[in-house]
Design a protein around this motif. Structure first.
Motif, short mmCIF file in Angstrom:
data_model
loop_
_atom_site.label_atom_id
_atom_site.label_comp_id
_atom_site.label_asym_id
_atom_site.label_seq_id
_atom_site.Cartn_x
_atom_site.Cartn_y
_atom_site.Cartn_z
N VAL A 64 42.85 -36.43 30.34
CA VAL A 64 43.45 -36.00 31.59
C VAL A 64 43.72 -37.18 32.52
CG1 VAL A 64 42.97 -34.73 33.73
CG2 VAL A 64 42.60 -33.65 31.52
N VAL A 65 42.83 -38.19 32.53
CA VAL A 65 43.03 -39.32 33.44
C VAL A 65 43.89 -40.41 32.81
CG1 VAL A 65 40.83 -38.91 34.59
CG2 VAL A 65 40.93 -40.55 32.70
N SER A 66 44.28 -40.23 31.54
CA SER A 66 45.17 -41.20 30.91
C SER A 66 46.55 -41.13 31.56
CB SER A 66 45.28 -40.91 29.41
OG SER A 66 46.27 -41.73 28.82
N THR A 67 47.19 -42.28 31.67
CA THR A 67 48.57 -42.30 32.19
C THR A 67 49.58 -42.62 31.10
OG1 THR A 67 48.21 -44.62 32.85
CG2 THR A 67 47.88 -42.93 34.53
N SER A 68 49.11 -42.64 29.84
CA SER A 68 50.00 -43.05 28.75
C SER A 68 50.27 -41.94 27.73
CB SER A 68 49.39 -44.26 28.03
OG SER A 68 48.11 -43.97 27.52
N LEU A 69 49.83 -40.71 28.02
CA LEU A 69 50.06 -39.62 27.08
C LEU A 69 51.49 -39.10 27.16
CD1 LEU A 69 46.86 -37.38 27.39
CD2 LEU A 69 47.37 -39.10 25.65
N LYS A 70 51.96 -38.50 26.07
CA LYS A 70 53.25 -37.83 26.09
C LYS A 70 53.14 -36.53 26.88
CE LYS A 70 54.58 -39.74 21.58
NZ LYS A 70 54.94 -39.44 20.17
N PRO A 71 54.24 -36.04 27.44
CA PRO A 71 54.18 -34.84 28.28
C PRO A 71 53.50 -33.65 27.63
CG PRO A 71 56.31 -35.89 28.53
CD PRO A 71 55.60 -36.65 27.44
N ALA A 72 53.80 -33.38 26.35
CA ALA A 72 53.19 -32.23 25.69
C ALA A 72 51.68 -32.40 25.58
CB ALA A 72 53.79 -32.04 24.30
N ASP A 73 51.23 -33.65 25.37
CA ASP A 73 49.79 -33.92 25.27
C ASP A 73 49.11 -33.76 26.63
OD1 ASP A 73 50.00 -34.45 22.55
OD2 ASP A 73 50.43 -36.58 22.89
N VAL A 74 49.81 -34.14 27.69
CA VAL A 74 49.28 -33.97 29.04
C VAL A 74 49.04 -32.50 29.33
CG1 VAL A 74 49.81 -34.20 31.49
CG2 VAL A 74 50.37 -36.06 29.92
N VAL A 75 50.04 -31.67 29.05
CA VAL A 75 49.92 -30.24 29.30
C VAL A 75 48.79 -29.65 28.47
CG1 VAL A 75 51.08 -28.01 29.08
CG2 VAL A 75 52.34 -30.00 29.96
N ALA A 76 48.72 -30.02 27.21
CA ALA A 76 47.69 -29.48 26.32
C ALA A 76 46.30 -29.88 26.78
CB ALA A 76 47.93 -29.97 24.88
N ALA A 77 46.11 -31.13 27.19
CA ALA A 77 44.80 -31.60 27.64
C ALA A 77 44.36 -30.85 28.88
CB ALA A 77 44.84 -33.10 27.91
N ASN A 78 45.27 -30.66 29.83
CA ASN A 78 44.92 -29.94 31.05
C ASN A 78 44.58 -28.48 30.76
OD1 ASN A 78 45.33 -31.40 33.83
ND2 ASN A 78 46.84 -32.28 32.43
N GLN A 79 45.36 -27.84 29.91
CA GLN A 79 45.09 -26.45 29.59
C GLN A 79 43.74 -26.28 28.91
OE1 GLN A 79 48.56 -25.29 27.31
NE2 GLN A 79 49.72 -24.70 29.14
N GLU A 80 43.45 -27.19 27.97
CA GLU A 80 42.18 -27.09 27.24
C GLU A 80 41.00 -27.34 28.18
OE1 GLU A 80 39.99 -28.73 23.18
OE2 GLU A 80 42.03 -29.40 23.68
N LEU A 81 41.14 -28.33 29.07
CA LEU A 81 40.06 -28.61 30.01
C LEU A 81 39.82 -27.42 30.93
CD1 LEU A 81 37.97 -30.49 31.22
CD2 LEU A 81 39.78 -31.55 32.60
N LEU A 82 40.88 -26.80 31.41
CA LEU A 82 40.74 -25.62 32.26
C LEU A 82 40.06 -24.48 31.50
CD1 LEU A 82 44.20 -25.60 34.09
CD2 LEU A 82 41.98 -26.27 35.04
N GLN A 83 40.39 -24.32 30.23
CA GLN A 83 39.76 -23.27 29.43
C GLN A 83 38.27 -23.50 29.26
OE1 GLN A 83 42.03 -23.33 25.80
NE2 GLN A 83 43.84 -22.34 26.71
N VAL A 84 37.89 -24.74 28.98
CA VAL A 84 36.47 -25.05 28.80
C VAL A 84 35.72 -24.84 30.11
CG1 VAL A 84 34.80 -26.85 28.23
CG2 VAL A 84 36.91 -26.64 26.91
N LEU A 85 36.30 -25.26 31.21
CA LEU A 85 35.64 -25.07 32.51
C LEU A 85 35.53 -23.60 32.87
CD1 LEU A 85 37.22 -28.04 34.47
CD2 LEU A 85 34.87 -27.85 33.65
N ALA A 86 36.52 -22.81 32.49
CA ALA A 86 36.44 -21.37 32.71
C ALA A 86 35.30 -20.77 31.90
CB ALA A 86 37.76 -20.70 32.35
#
Length: 413
Positions: free
Chosen positions: A180-202
């Protein structure tokens, strides 16, 4: 007075050591225009005094409704810095909203609560040093990755305990927060990382709701259930995200950077051992000399704002240049580039300044001081096993550290 007039610098999404670039930026002025990923125009404030002023300026906001390009729909969902702007937590809130959210979290970081954690941090550090020694003994070359075996699991273990998160989830949260804090990921990877992190926190929140404990997550859920106006569901998850990322990533970088600095400056380690300085001095000088965060997103001027004779237009996403401010010679003197744990009146802004000063600063200071003392007491001959130039950098211009740190625990044969 004119707008920032120098040609903008394009920040490398892959990150890298920030200090050479910062020296060039500061030579041009305390504020520099930058081009962020996807050609988003922004700015960095790097001068110490200017950054201090900017961080507490009444016409500077944290809420992304002041981010002009975002409000105009010009920022894509997969933009690698979007989460920093849009997560709903105290780090993106202003005024009464910020005070409300901060008050809910502050109970976990009182001086008494932090001091009560000291025995737990000492116990965890001792166990992890056993793991570090075991890893070195089992490796072919007698080295071990200090970051993976010590610097990461120590603050991660503490923040997981504060949040009521089990060890397995902690490993998962660390991996996701890195992405999530990386600035070098591709857009699809950014979205996937954020969604997965939100799911785990939920999942974390659901587990604590079903089985409350003496932890911050349970306390936040209780506050939400007692008074729905105090904490929304997105704010709950956003606060957990902030606690996970800020609660371990910065301390992880701090410990790692301090070990690198001491290994490269053995005379400074001698100063601590002789009593000329202490481990707290090491922490403060590391925070100044090699800040755990290079450029932290975001703040937004609510009107055209003049700093150091230049104008930052209203609505510009501005990065706090902590790594640059720490070596600003106008504040720290001609030897600002020198790592010196005996430096008097160490001043830095790496924990922020003003209303958004890092709420976890006392815990980070305590963890890092104890970690360094335990590490160099147990392994007095510890050194970084490779040349500094051979160590890769993290793929982010937000965090400032290295992804691995091979160390040798005893003197080389």
């Amino acid at each position: 007075m004119t707008e920032v007039h120098n040609a903008p610098h394009r920040l490398d999404p892959a990150g890298g050591c920030p200090h050479a670039a910062n020296a060039r930026f500061l030579a041009e002025g305390a504020v520099t225009r930058v081009v962020l990923p996807d050609d988003v125009e922004g700015a960095i404030v790097l001068g110490h005094q200017e950054l201090k002023e900017f961080l507490s300026h009444p016409d500077v906001a944290k809420n992304a409704r002041h981010f002009t390009a975002l409000e105009n729909g010009e920022i894509p969902d997969g933009w690698p810095l979007r989460t920093f702007a849009t997560v709903q937590s105290m780090t993106t809130a202003d005024g009464a909203d910020h005070r409300r959210l901060r008050s809910l979290v502050s109970r976990a970081f009182t001086a008494r609560r932090v001091e009560a954690l000291r025995p737990r941090v000492e116990e965890l550090a001792a166990r992890l040093l056993d793991d570090l020694e075991r890893a070195a003994a089992q490796s072919e070359d007698g080295t071990a990755d200090l970051r993976r075996n010590f610097a990461m699991p120590l603050p991660m273990g503490v923040i997981c305990e504060l949040l009521g998160v089990d060890a397995e989830q902690g490993e998962q949260l660390h991996a996701l927060s890195n992405r999530v804090v990386s600035t070098s990921l591709k857009p699809a990877d950014v979205v996937a990382a954020n969604q997965e992190l939100l799911q785990v926190l939920a999942q974390v929140a659901a587990a604590r709701a079903a089985d409350p404990g003496d932890d911050l997550t349970s306390a936040l859920i209780a506050a939400r259930e007692e008074d729905g106006d105090r904490l929304s569901e997105p704010e709950l998850i956003g606060t957990l995200m902030l606690m996970v990322i800020a609660g371990h990533e910065t301390t992880l970088n701090l410990i790692t950077n301090a070990v690198r600095a001491l290994s490269g400056h053995p005379e400074q380690l001698d100063a601590v051992r002789s009593g000329t300085a202490d481990w707290g001095d090491v922490v403060e000088e590391t925070m100044r000399w090699d800040s755990p965060v290079s450029y932290f997103p975001f703040r937004y001027p609510t009107r055209d704002l003049t700093l150091d004779g230049t104008v930052i237009p209203a609505g510009t996403p501005v990065l706090a240049g902590y790594s640059g401010a720490g070596r600003d010679p106008r504040t720290h003197g001609a030897d600002a580039d020198v790592f010196d744990v005996t430096r008097t009146q160490v001043r830095h802004l790496s924990f922020g300044h003003g209303a958004h000063f890092c709420i976890g600063a006392p815990l980070a200071r305590m963890e890092a001081s104890l970690a360094l003392e335990a590490l160099f007491t147990r392994f007095p001959q510890l050194t970084v096993a490779v040349d500094e130039t051979e160590i890769p950098r993290r793929g982010s211009f937000v965090g400032n550290s290295v992804p691995v740190l091979p160390v040798r625990l005893t003197a080389a044969p």
